[in-house]
Design a protein around this motif. Structure first.
Motif, PDB file in Angstrom:
ATOM      1  N   GLN A  19       0.933  -1.155   0.244  1.00 22.96           N
ATOM      2  CA  GLN A  19      -0.059  -0.026   0.051  1.00 22.96           C
ATOM      3  C   GLN A  19       0.910   1.280   0.080  1.00 22.96           C
ATOM      4  O   GLN A  19       1.745   1.382   1.193  1.00 22.96           O
ATOM      5  CB  GLN A  19      -0.894  -0.067   1.148  1.00 22.96           C
ATOM      6  CG  GLN A  19      -1.980  -1.157   1.321  1.00 22.96           C
ATOM      7  CD  GLN A  19      -2.475  -1.055   2.759  1.00 22.96           C
ATOM      8  OE1 GLN A  19      -1.904  -1.378   3.719  1.00 22.96           O
ATOM      9  NE2 GLN A  19      -3.989  -0.777   2.835  1.00 22.96           N
ATOM     10  N   ASP A  20       0.537   1.947  -1.193  1.00 21.87           N
ATOM     11  CA  ASP A  20       1.415   3.160  -0.996  1.00 21.87           C
ATOM     12  C   ASP A  20       1.054   4.272   0.024  1.00 21.87           C
ATOM     13  O   ASP A  20      -0.274   4.708  -0.125  1.00 21.87           O
ATOM     14  CB  ASP A  20       1.543   3.927  -2.559  1.00 21.87           C
ATOM     15  CG  ASP A  20       2.412   5.215  -2.451  1.00 21.87           C
ATOM     16  OD1 ASP A  20       3.019   5.471  -1.647  1.00 21.87           O
ATOM     17  OD2 ASP A  20       2.330   5.587  -3.901  1.00 21.87           O
ATOM     18  N   MET A  21       1.695   4.475   1.025  1.00 23.78           N
ATOM     19  CA  MET A  21       1.279   5.686   1.987  1.00 23.78           C
ATOM     20  C   MET A  21       1.533   6.935   1.569  1.00 23.78           C
ATOM     21  O   MET A  21       1.430   7.799   2.599  1.00 23.78           O
ATOM     22  CB  MET A  21       1.601   5.469   3.248  1.00 23.78           C
ATOM     23  CG  MET A  21       1.392   3.629   3.695  1.00 23.78           C
ATOM     24  SD  MET A  21      -0.218   3.091   3.690  1.00 23.78           S
ATOM     25  CE  MET A  21      -0.989   4.442   4.821  1.00 23.78           C
ATOM     26  N   GLY A  22       2.294   7.273   0.637  1.00 20.64           N
ATOM     27  CA  GLY A  22       2.578   8.625   0.297  1.00 20.64           C
ATOM     28  C   GLY A  22       4.067   8.950   0.983  1.00 20.64           C
ATOM     29  O   GLY A  22       4.521   8.301   1.811  1.00 20.64           O
ATOM     30  N   GLY A  23       4.489   9.801   0.254  1.00 24.56           N
ATOM     31  CA  GLY A  23       5.891  10.816   0.866  1.00 24.56           C
ATOM     32  C   GLY A  23       7.199   9.943   1.153  1.00 24.56           C
ATOM     33  O   GLY A  23       7.904   9.560   1.991  1.00 24.56           O
ATOM     34  N   VAL A  39       3.287  -5.865  10.453  1.00 30.83           N
ATOM     35  CA  VAL A  39       3.025  -5.036   9.346  1.00 30.83           C
ATOM     36  C   VAL A  39       4.589  -4.620   8.945  1.00 30.83           C
ATOM     37  O   VAL A  39       5.407  -4.171   9.678  1.00 30.83           O
ATOM     38  CB  VAL A  39       2.453  -3.620   9.670  1.00 30.83           C
ATOM     39  CG1 VAL A  39       2.491  -2.700   8.474  1.00 30.83           C
ATOM     40  CG2 VAL A  39       0.987  -3.953  10.148  1.00 30.83           C
ATOM     41  N   GLU A  40       4.918  -4.844   7.608  1.00 27.93           N
ATOM     42  CA  GLU A  40       6.240  -4.570   7.085  1.00 27.93           C
ATOM     43  C   GLU A  40       6.182  -3.103   6.437  1.00 27.93           C
ATOM     44  O   GLU A  40       5.041  -2.805   5.684  1.00 27.93           O
ATOM     45  CB  GLU A  40       6.741  -5.537   5.977  1.00 27.93           C
ATOM     46  CG  GLU A  40       8.082  -5.292   5.494  1.00 27.93           C
ATOM     47  CD  GLU A  40       8.336  -6.294   4.288  1.00 27.93           C
ATOM     48  OE1 GLU A  40       9.640  -6.104   3.930  1.00 27.93           O
ATOM     49  OE2 GLU A  40       7.515  -6.875   4.285  1.00 27.93           O
ATOM     50  N   ASN A  41       7.021  -2.195   6.682  1.00 29.21           N
ATOM     51  CA  ASN A  41       7.059  -0.759   6.193  1.00 29.21           C
ATOM     52  C   ASN A  41       8.387  -0.478   5.340  1.00 29.21           C
ATOM     53  O   ASN A  41       9.347  -0.605   5.887  1.00 29.21           O
ATOM     54  CB  ASN A  41       6.945   0.193   7.339  1.00 29.21           C
ATOM     55  CG  ASN A  41       5.850   0.052   8.329  1.00 29.21           C
ATOM     56  OD1 ASN A  41       4.632   0.408   7.569  1.00 29.21           O
ATOM     57  ND2 ASN A  41       5.928  -0.792   9.246  1.00 29.21           N
ATOM     58  N   HIS A  42       8.244   0.040   4.314  1.00 25.00           N
ATOM     59  CA  HIS A  42       9.651   0.389   3.553  1.00 25.00           C
ATOM     60  C   HIS A  42       9.774   1.922   3.454  1.00 25.00           C
ATOM     61  O   HIS A  42       8.584   2.621   3.121  1.00 25.00           O
ATOM     62  CB  HIS A  42       9.533  -0.292   2.124  1.00 25.00           C
ATOM     63  CG  HIS A  42      10.662   0.150   1.375  1.00 25.00           C
ATOM     64  ND1 HIS A  42      10.878   1.084   0.516  1.00 25.00           N
ATOM     65  CD2 HIS A  42      11.809  -0.517   1.119  1.00 25.00           C
ATOM     66  CE1 HIS A  42      11.971   1.293  -0.262  1.00 25.00           C
ATOM     67  NE2 HIS A  42      12.586   0.202   0.274  1.00 25.00           N
ATOM     68  N   PHE A  43      10.863   2.472   4.036  1.00 27.34           N
ATOM     69  CA  PHE A  43      10.909   3.847   3.807  1.00 27.34           C
ATOM     70  C   PHE A  43      12.086   4.294   2.826  1.00 27.34           C
ATOM     71  O   PHE A  43      13.042   3.696   2.825  1.00 27.34           O
ATOM     72  CB  PHE A  43      11.400   4.399   5.172  1.00 27.34           C
ATOM     73  CG  PHE A  43      10.168   4.570   6.120  1.00 27.34           C
ATOM     74  CD1 PHE A  43       9.626   5.772   6.574  1.00 27.34           C
ATOM     75  CD2 PHE A  43       9.691   3.406   6.800  1.00 27.34           C
ATOM     76  CE1 PHE A  43       8.918   5.839   7.503  1.00 27.34           C
ATOM     77  CE2 PHE A  43       8.616   3.344   7.816  1.00 27.34           C
ATOM     78  CZ  PHE A  43       8.140   4.898   7.994  1.00 27.34           C
ATOM     79  N   GLU A  44      11.764   5.336   2.052  1.00 27.95           N
ATOM     80  CA  GLU A  44      12.839   5.809   1.085  1.00 27.95           C
ATOM     81  C   GLU A  44      13.515   7.030   2.381  1.00 27.95           C
ATOM     82  O   GLU A  44      13.086   7.399   3.218  1.00 27.95           O
ATOM     83  CB  GLU A  44      12.336   6.446  -0.105  1.00 27.95           C
ATOM     84  CG  GLU A  44      11.637   5.644  -0.921  1.00 27.95           C
ATOM     85  CD  GLU A  44      10.986   6.237  -2.099  1.00 27.95           C
ATOM     86  OE1 GLU A  44      11.240   7.647  -2.326  1.00 27.95           O
ATOM     87  OE2 GLU A  44      10.125   5.669  -2.960  1.00 27.95           O
ATOM     88  N   ALA A  45      15.104   7.137   1.726  1.00 29.52           N
ATOM     89  CA  ALA A  45      15.833   7.900   2.510  1.00 29.52           C
ATOM     90  C   ALA A  45      14.973   9.336   2.527  1.00 29.52           C
ATOM     91  O   ALA A  45      14.611   9.827   1.547  1.00 29.52           O
ATOM     92  CB  ALA A  45      16.966   8.205   2.014  1.00 29.52           C
ATOM     93  N   GLY A  46      14.772  10.046   3.642  1.00 29.11           N
ATOM     94  CA  GLY A  46      14.000  11.127   3.862  1.00 29.11           C
ATOM     95  C   GLY A  46      12.722  11.118   4.378  1.00 29.11           C
ATOM     96  O   GLY A  46      12.049  12.041   4.684  1.00 29.11           O
ATOM     97  N   ALA A  47      12.066  10.048   3.920  1.00 30.25           N
ATOM     98  CA  ALA A  47      10.737   9.805   4.350  1.00 30.25           C
ATOM     99  C   ALA A  47      10.428   9.990   5.804  1.00 30.25           C
ATOM    100  O   ALA A  47      11.250   9.764   6.536  1.00 30.25           O
ATOM    101  CB  ALA A  47      10.035   8.484   3.591  1.00 30.25           C
ATOM    102  N   GLU A  48       9.194  10.403   6.111  1.00 35.27           N
ATOM    103  CA  GLU A  48       8.925  10.495   7.593  1.00 35.27           C
ATOM    104  C   GLU A  48       7.713   9.780   8.174  1.00 35.27           C
ATOM    105  O   GLU A  48       6.545   9.616   7.049  1.00 35.27           O
ATOM    106  CB  GLU A  48       8.485  12.044   7.871  1.00 35.27           C
ATOM    107  CG  GLU A  48       9.909  13.036   7.490  1.00 35.27           C
ATOM    108  CD  GLU A  48       9.624  14.333   8.155  1.00 35.27           C
ATOM    109  OE1 GLU A  48       8.722  14.692   8.942  1.00 35.27           O
ATOM    110  OE2 GLU A  48      10.169  15.332   7.565  1.00 35.27           O
TER     111      GLU A  48
END
Length: 114
Positions: A19-23, A39-48
């Motif tokens: 699911q794309d959560m935006g940002g 729940v697995e969460n993937h963060f790009e650098a700088g994401a909050e």
């Protein structure tokens, strides 16, 4: 790909849609029952992950990357293998310093995620 069902005994991550959560954040709900959810969460650098609180106890495991987490009035930098406890009602959030993956475990499960 499909969504996971409550009480599903076996969950192959490759079969679960993101699911794309935006940002720069996306998540996928893995195994869960009424009392517990992963729940697995993937963060790009700088994401909050914006500061927030909820009526669930949450444990977060850093699978990859580096993050600056705030829990209550304390802020620390964490990396692979670190865990954090966020008790119900305590405000928390993070900034991703290096692209990474977080595994969140909620008790009870998050009805709002399904």
């Amino acid at each position: 790909m499909a969504k996971t069902q409550k009480g599903q005994r076996w969950v192959r991550a490759a079969d679960v849609e993101w699911q794309d959560m935006g940002g720069g954040v996306r998540r996928r709900v893995l195994a869960y029952g009424g009392a517990l959810m992963c729940v697995e969460n993937h963060f790009e650098a700088g994401a909050e992950g914006a500061l927030h609180s909820h009526p669930h106890t949450q444990v977060t495991y850093v699978a990859a990357g580096r993050f600056r987490f705030t829990i209550g009035d304390e802020t620390r930098t964490v990396g692979p293998g670190d865990t954090m406890l966020k008790e119900d009602g305590v405000q928390h959030g993070c900034v991703c310093l290096e692209e990474g993956i977080l595994l969140d475990f909620f008790s009870p499960m998050r009805e709002d995620f399904v």
